[in-house]
Write an enzyme that holds these catalytic residues in place. Structure first.
Site, PDB file in Angstrom:
ATOM      1  N   HIS A 272      71.051 -12.420  35.414  1.00  9.59           N
ATOM      2  CA  HIS A 272      71.797 -13.374  36.376  1.00  9.59           C
ATOM      3  C   HIS A 272      72.303 -12.572  37.468  1.00  9.59           C
ATOM      4  O   HIS A 272      71.845 -11.983  38.145  1.00  9.59           O
ATOM      5  CB  HIS A 272      73.008 -14.119  35.424  1.00  9.59           C
ATOM      6  CG  HIS A 272      73.656 -15.491  36.313  1.00  9.59           C
ATOM      7  ND1 HIS A 272      73.171 -15.942  37.301  1.00  9.59           N
ATOM      8  CD2 HIS A 272      74.786 -16.052  35.771  1.00  9.59           C
ATOM      9  CE1 HIS A 272      73.935 -16.865  37.630  1.00  9.59           C
ATOM     10  NE2 HIS A 272      74.809 -17.121  36.738  1.00  9.59           N
ATOM     11  N   HIS A 313      62.732 -16.682  39.446  1.00  8.69           N
ATOM     12  CA  HIS A 313      64.087 -17.626  39.461  1.00  8.69           C
ATOM     13  C   HIS A 313      63.364 -18.785  38.589  1.00  8.69           C
ATOM     14  O   HIS A 313      62.471 -19.350  38.670  1.00  8.69           O
ATOM     15  CB  HIS A 313      64.190 -18.052  40.976  1.00  8.69           C
ATOM     16  CG  HIS A 313      65.747 -18.532  41.032  1.00  8.69           C
ATOM     17  ND1 HIS A 313      65.912 -19.912  40.636  1.00  8.69           N
ATOM     18  CD2 HIS A 313      66.866 -17.892  41.482  1.00  8.69           C
ATOM     19  CE1 HIS A 313      67.329 -20.077  40.935  1.00  8.69           C
ATOM     20  NE2 HIS A 313      67.871 -18.914  41.233  1.00  8.69           N
ATOM     21  N   ASP A 370      69.083 -11.745  44.925  1.00  9.45           N
ATOM     22  CA  ASP A 370      69.594 -10.427  44.576  1.00  9.45           C
ATOM     23  C   ASP A 370      68.766  -9.217  45.076  1.00  9.45           C
ATOM     24  O   ASP A 370      69.153  -7.842  45.099  1.00  9.45           O
ATOM     25  CB  ASP A 370      69.747 -10.189  42.949  1.00  9.45           C
ATOM     26  CG  ASP A 370      70.940 -11.158  42.539  1.00  9.45           C
ATOM     27  OD1 ASP A 370      70.303 -12.178  41.695  1.00  9.45           O
ATOM     28  OD2 ASP A 370      71.769 -11.103  42.838  1.00  9.45           O
TER      29      ASP A 370
HETATM   30  C1  SDX Z   1      70.581 -15.549  39.853  1.00  6.31           C
HETATM   31  O1  SDX Z   1      70.245 -20.107  38.029  1.00  6.31           O
HETATM   32  C2  SDX Z   1      70.464 -19.552  39.259  1.00  6.31           C
HETATM   33  O2  SDX Z   1      70.714 -20.362  40.111  1.00  6.31           O
HETATM   34  C3  SDX Z   1      70.859 -17.962  39.357  1.00  6.31           C
HETATM   35  C4  SDX Z   1      71.039 -17.365  40.579  1.00  6.31           C
HETATM   36  C5  SDX Z   1      72.629 -18.141  41.231  1.00  6.31           C
HETATM   37  O3  SDX Z   1      72.633 -18.211  42.419  1.00  6.31           O
HETATM   38  O4  SDX Z   1      73.389 -18.577  40.560  1.00  6.31           O
HETATM   39  O5  SDX Z   1      70.054 -17.882  41.679  1.00  6.31           O
HETATM   40  C6  SDX Z   1      71.377 -16.002  40.787  1.00  6.31           C
HETATM   41  O6  SDX Z   1      70.931 -15.313  38.717  1.00  6.31           O
HETATM   42  C7  SDX Z   1      69.175 -14.828  40.371  1.00  6.31           C
HETATM   43  C8  SDX Z   1      68.204 -14.442  39.383  1.00  6.31           C
HETATM   44  C9  SDX Z   1      68.518 -12.859  39.220  1.00  6.31           C
HETATM   45  N1  SDX Z   1      67.950 -12.245  38.043  1.00  6.31           N
HETATM   46  C10 SDX Z   1      66.732 -11.219  38.335  1.00  6.31           C
HETATM   47  O7  SDX Z   1      66.316 -11.175  39.482  1.00  6.31           O
HETATM   48  C11 SDX Z   1      66.074 -10.898  36.877  1.00  6.31           C
HETATM   49  C12 SDX Z   1      64.734 -10.798  36.967  1.00  6.31           C
HETATM   50  N2  SDX Z   1      64.194 -12.174  36.857  1.00  6.31           N
HETATM   51  C13 SDX Z   1      63.899 -12.706  35.603  1.00  6.31           C
HETATM   52  O8  SDX Z   1      64.625 -12.058  34.414  1.00  6.31           O
HETATM   53  C14 SDX Z   1      63.684 -14.120  35.517  1.00  6.31           C
HETATM   54  O9  SDX Z   1      62.943 -14.620  36.745  1.00  6.31           O
HETATM   55  C15 SDX Z   1      64.791 -14.926  35.491  1.00  6.31           C
HETATM   56  C16 SDX Z   1      65.740 -14.904  34.459  1.00  6.31           C
HETATM   57  C17 SDX Z   1      65.424 -14.884  36.978  1.00  6.31           C
HETATM   58  C18 SDX Z   1      64.093 -16.439  35.406  1.00  6.31           C
HETATM   59  O10 SDX Z   1      63.641 -16.440  34.009  1.00  6.31           O
HETATM   60  P1  SDX Z   1      62.803 -17.874  33.541  1.00  6.31           P
HETATM   61  O11 SDX Z   1      63.088 -18.874  34.363  1.00  6.31           O
HETATM   62  O12 SDX Z   1      63.321 -17.965  32.184  1.00  6.31           O
HETATM   63  O13 SDX Z   1      61.507 -17.225  33.629  1.00  6.31           O
HETATM   64  P2  SDX Z   1      60.557 -16.897  32.615  1.00  6.31           P
HETATM   65  O14 SDX Z   1      61.315 -15.803  32.138  1.00  6.31           O
HETATM   66  O15 SDX Z   1      60.171 -17.921  31.693  1.00  6.31           O
HETATM   67  O16 SDX Z   1      59.254 -16.304  33.273  1.00  6.31           O
HETATM   68  C19 SDX Z   1      58.014 -17.031  33.519  1.00  6.31           C
HETATM   69  C20 SDX Z   1      57.158 -16.029  33.590  1.00  6.31           C
HETATM   70  C21 SDX Z   1      57.024 -14.886  32.386  1.00  6.31           C
HETATM   71  O17 SDX Z   1      55.659 -14.620  32.014  1.00  6.31           O
HETATM   72  P3  SDX Z   1      54.617 -15.433  31.045  1.00  6.31           P
HETATM   73  O18 SDX Z   1      55.546 -15.446  29.713  1.00  6.31           O
HETATM   74  O19 SDX Z   1      54.602 -16.697  31.606  1.00  6.31           O
HETATM   75  O20 SDX Z   1      53.351 -14.634  31.028  1.00  6.31           O
HETATM   76  O21 SDX Z   1      56.982 -15.113  34.473  1.00  6.31           O
HETATM   77  C22 SDX Z   1      57.238 -13.621  34.028  1.00  6.31           C
HETATM   78  C23 SDX Z   1      57.803 -13.738  32.560  1.00  6.31           C
HETATM   79  O22 SDX Z   1      57.522 -12.660  31.703  1.00  6.31           O
HETATM   80  N3  SDX Z   1      58.783 -13.169  34.869  1.00  6.31           N
HETATM   81  C24 SDX Z   1      58.950 -11.797  35.215  1.00  6.31           C
HETATM   82  C25 SDX Z   1      59.838 -11.760  35.896  1.00  6.31           C
HETATM   83  N4  SDX Z   1      60.385 -13.022  36.063  1.00  6.31           N
HETATM   84  C26 SDX Z   1      59.751 -13.941  35.307  1.00  6.31           C
HETATM   85  N5  SDX Z   1      57.701 -10.789  35.063  1.00  6.31           N
HETATM   86  C27 SDX Z   1      58.167  -9.647  35.659  1.00  6.31           C
HETATM   87  N6  SDX Z   1      59.298  -9.490  36.584  1.00  6.31           N
HETATM   88  C28 SDX Z   1      60.153 -10.412  36.543  1.00  6.31           C
HETATM   89  N7  SDX Z   1      61.297 -10.515  37.368  1.00  6.31           N
END
Ligand code: SDX
Length: 435
Positions: A272, A313, A370
């Site tokens: 997050h 996201h 971010d």
């Molecule tokens: C913020 O919610 C909000 O509004 C948050 C925010 C706000 O202003 O409050 O926007 C602020 O928190 C932005 C997000 C910051 N976090 C990161 O940058 C951390 C990296 N991102 C990931 O951890 C992830 O993308 C999340 C946590 C942001 C979202 O997670 P989800 O929606 O649960 O997505 P998921 O984990 O189910 O991913 C779907 C697929 C998966 O692969 P498969 O199982 O389909 O094969 O995408 C892959 C994930 O493995 N994936 C990634 C990835 N993000 C998702 N693979 C590699 N790198 C990534 N960053």
């Protein structure tokens, strides 16, 4: 909020085992997907819904922020984030979120005066810092000192009193910034700087962070504008994890200071708000363009916990509009400051390569808010460990506005999710000698 979401539309849910059906009402908002009201599902079917990370669950009605993840749209009370970032100020956006519209000149002057005259904290709060090691993570300190505010402001803890709610909101918006600056000063061993009433919110914040008692300090207007824009971009974002934490805490009628402290704890997570710190640490690990393929491979490897930080996201399946604004600001701030940060080139090359890679394209993983913010914050002189604290300064406006909206709901009830129980069935107690 007096919005009536009801329609004559329904969803019929049929139990395939018994053939019994239940009609569920459908609600329409002013924009975005409709919602199926499942509040009576358990009483009518004996079943709960199952949605552990709330991918398909709406927790409330809200008029503050609208996000269209497919189109990359973010609006606060109808105003596009790009317009607010370009033309407005953080204090105007705070007024917009808190009271429902952009202030006119008189309202703006009064609101800014209110916030300015709440920026000082009780002198006793200083003693909380001394209990921490100097190398404590700034977010650990913030969790502590923001929660401690509940112990000081007994005259504004009655959540049923609109005036006390308003004073608490003003105190939190003003004092979280002061405490954030104090946290930074404490971690670098410098004396706290008292707020100055002759400066704007963002000028004052930079002053409290970077001035020292030994000499005069003039706030760089470029940095003040960049800081204000970063605060605007981070102010609110619908029902994200930390905002949902604040709402759930508030649903038990906990005081707003305690609720915001809970939000800070949730924001700290690297998935997050902690991602901005993690992005810089990731770029420092990658170091050079020729190592990008190695890290992209790790990001795709399910056995490797490494994620491409700043990418992906839950809602945006297109560019995060905030990332686009920050990317432009990055160029401007670095150029204005005459800084050539190789991390910016590295980040842009990483973005370019990742956005051509089928793994990221197929999963619609775009840069989020971010991805670029850390590069600007680094250029402004903040240590990486302070990045999430800055996110919290801005998001306090969203948290307390969402909290206020919830508390003003006539039908406020405590949030209490259910579960699918998968533990042992009934057992007879076994005495210690017989175990
Ligand atoms: C913020 O919610 C909000 O509004 C948050 C925010 C706000 O202003 O409050 O926007 C602020 O928190 C932005 C997000 C910051 N976090 C990161 O940058 C951390 C990296 N991102 C990931 O951890 C992830 O993308 C999340 C946590 C942001 C979202 O997670 P989800 O929606 O649960 O997505 P998921 O984990 O189910 O991913 C779907 C697929 C998966 O692969 P498969 O199982 O389909 O094969 O995408 C892959 C994930 O493995 N994936 C990634 C990835 N993000 C998702 N693979 C590699 N790198 C990534 N960053």
């Amino acid at each position: 909020m007096s919005y009536d979401p009801t329609t004559d539309k329904t969803f019929t849910l049929t139990n395939d085992q018994t053939g019994e059906s239940v009609k569920l009402p459908v609600y329409d908002g002013t924009e975005g997907p409709s919602l199926i009201d499942v509040q009576k599902l358990y009483s009518q079917t004996g079943h709960f819904t199952f949605d552990p990370s709330f991918t398909s669950t709406g927790s409330c009605m809200s008029g503050l922020t609208y996000i269209d993840g497919e189109k990359g749209i973010l609006r606060h009370r109808g105003y596009n984030i790009a317009d607010l970032a370009e033309k407005s100020s953080f204090m105007e956006v705070a007024h917009l979120l808190l009271y429902g519209d952009l202030p006119n000149k008189e309202e703006k002057e009064n609101f800014e005066h209110e916030i300015t005259y709440h920026t000082m904290v009780d002198e006793q709060v200083n003693f909380f810092f001394r209990g921490f090691r100097r190398d404590a993570h700034p977010m650990a300190i913030m969790c502590g000192v923001i929660g401690a505010l509940s112990a000081f402001y007994h005259d504004s803890l009655d959540i049923n009193c609109p005036k006390q709610r308003e004073i608490s909101a003003h105190r939190l918006i003003a004092k979280v910034a002061t405490l954030a600056a104090m946290t930074h000063k404490y971690s670098i061993g410098q004396p706290f700087m008292y707020p100055r009433n002759d400066l704007s919110f963002s000028e004052n914040f930079l002053y409290m962070c970077f001035a020292v008692p030994a000499e005069p300090y003039k706030v760089n207007p470029i940095l003040a504008r960049a800081m204000d824009k970063i605060f605007i971009l981070h102010a609110d974002h619908e029902q994200n994890a930390s905002t949902s934490t604040v709402r759930l805490a508030g649903s038990s009628q906990a005081n707003p200071f305690a609720c915001v402290a809970a939000g800070i704890a949730s924001l700290w997570g690297p998935s997050h708000g902690g991602a901005n710190q993690a992005v810089l640490e990731m770029l420092d690990k990658i170091q050079s363009v020729d190592r990008i393929p190695e890290f992209l491979a790790r990001a795709k490897d399910k056995d490797d916990p490494f994620r491409l930080m700043g990418f992906g996201h839950r809602v945006y399946k297109n560019f995060d509009p905030r990332a686009s604004v920050l990317k432009t600001s990055c160029d401007e701030v670095l150029e204005d400051l005459g800084i050539n940060d190789p991390r910016l080139e590295l980040a842009m090359e990483l973005e370019r390569i990742a956005l051509e890679d089928p793994y990221f394209v197929d999963r619609k993983l775009f840069p989020n808010v971010d991805f670029y913010s850390g590069i600007i914050l680094k250029a402004m002189g903040f240590p990486t460990s302070m990045f999430t604290v800055l996110f919290a300064v801005a998001r306090t406006v969203g948290w307390i506005s969402q909290w206020k909206e919830m508390i003003e709901e006539p039908s406020l009830r405590i949030g209490r999710p259910r579960q699918l129980y998968i533990g042992p069935t009934e057992k007879q107690y076994v005495d210690l000698d017989d175990r």
